[in-house]
Design an enzyme around this catalytic site. Sequence first.
Site, short mmCIF file in Angstrom:
data_model
loop_
_atom_site.label_atom_id
_atom_site.label_comp_id
_atom_site.label_asym_id
_atom_site.label_seq_id
_atom_site.Cartn_x
_atom_site.Cartn_y
_atom_site.Cartn_z
CE LYS A 82 -0.56 0.34 5.08
NZ LYS A 82 -0.30 1.57 5.11
CG ASP A 83 4.26 2.30 2.60
OD1 ASP A 83 3.02 2.63 2.81
OD2 ASP A 83 4.20 1.11 3.45
NE ARG A 130 -7.70 3.89 4.28
CZ ARG A 130 -7.77 2.20 5.83
NH1 ARG A 130 -8.66 2.14 5.67
NH2 ARG A 130 -6.36 2.02 6.38
NE ARG A 131 -5.76 2.57 8.77
CZ ARG A 131 -4.81 1.85 9.47
NH1 ARG A 131 -3.80 2.78 10.24
NH2 ARG A 131 -3.78 0.80 8.69
NE ARG A 148 3.84 9.17 10.09
CZ ARG A 148 5.50 9.94 9.24
NH1 ARG A 148 5.20 11.09 8.99
NH2 ARG A 148 6.07 9.36 9.06
NE ARG A 154 1.62 3.70 14.05
CZ ARG A 154 0.86 3.21 12.78
NH1 ARG A 154 -0.18 3.18 12.65
NH2 ARG A 154 2.14 2.77 12.46
CB CYS A 247 -0.47 4.97 -0.19
SG CYS A 247 0.52 6.54 0.69
#
Length: 331
Positions: A82-83, A130-131, A148, A154, A247
């Site tokens: 996805k990156d 998105r989240r 981040r 996190r 992304c």
Amino acid sequence: MTASSLRIGTRASDLALTQSGHVGAAVVEGTGHEVELVHVSTHGDRDRISPLAQIGGTGVFVTAVRQALLDGEVDVVVHSWKDLPTAPLDEITLVCTPEREDPRDALCARDGMTLAQLPAGARVGTGSPRRGAQLLRARPDLEVVGIRGNVETRLNRALGKDADLHAVVLAASGLRRVGREAVISELLPVEVMLPAPAQGALAVEATTAALAQAPWFAARLEAVDDAATRAAVTAERSLLRALEAGCSAPVAAYAVLEPGTDPAAAQVLRLRALAIRPDGTHVVEGEARVDLDLAADALSGPGSIPVELGQELAADLLSRGAGEILAEVRA
């Protein structure tokens, strides 16, 4: 490539090293070769504070790793797919897509709370637009906080002794790969939180020269490749590219192979996707499906069925206003 070892270029985070180590072990299995992990520092690793979109967005974690491959410092590189930027590089071949991990997003909350159990006004951390947008769509009362850092950094924001958040949302695949699945309080259903395109999948890249130099290497990469993962992720990434979204954009896509209605017929590749306003107040979503024979059909590349499926659904979303949502985000 040395006579005895395969040099794998990777970021130095625990997750990246674990992913690369697993892939390397699978590639050299039964060959007598060893794996050497070569650490490469990326812009995204050096700046752990700024939002991804601000420091470059798509490609911020992969450019330096790819350059090490082009410079001959490593033989192969492993990425979280996805990156990767959606545009291919002529000098580099995507040679392998190992079987995908769980693509869902995971809520990691204090006291094992689920999304529905979080108190009104709860602070939930994520670095993903998105989240964040889908959290607000499901729970408009939440306060989404940008975060981040690596997995532990996190998690500590919600579960550490100095926690300042009620929960954080991370990819379930990353938590599983580093052995931290026990912190998951809820695996968010795709109906609530549609994953990022290619979430949970790994991309293994090499140069054409490296493949030609070592026939055993090419053969082992082919053996590790998972056809179902390649087809699904190709469709998701094709949609992302057709939408001209990176992304870090509030776009989600998830493809899965399902049985066809006729047992003797091909399987069905079903793709769901959405574009959503960052505050969760407007979403354009849809799905498309197509018959696919994993053994007979091309699973990636221009003109392949998964690529065309992604383009078809992207065109449908754009016709219904997805472009306006993405234009607002870019502005």
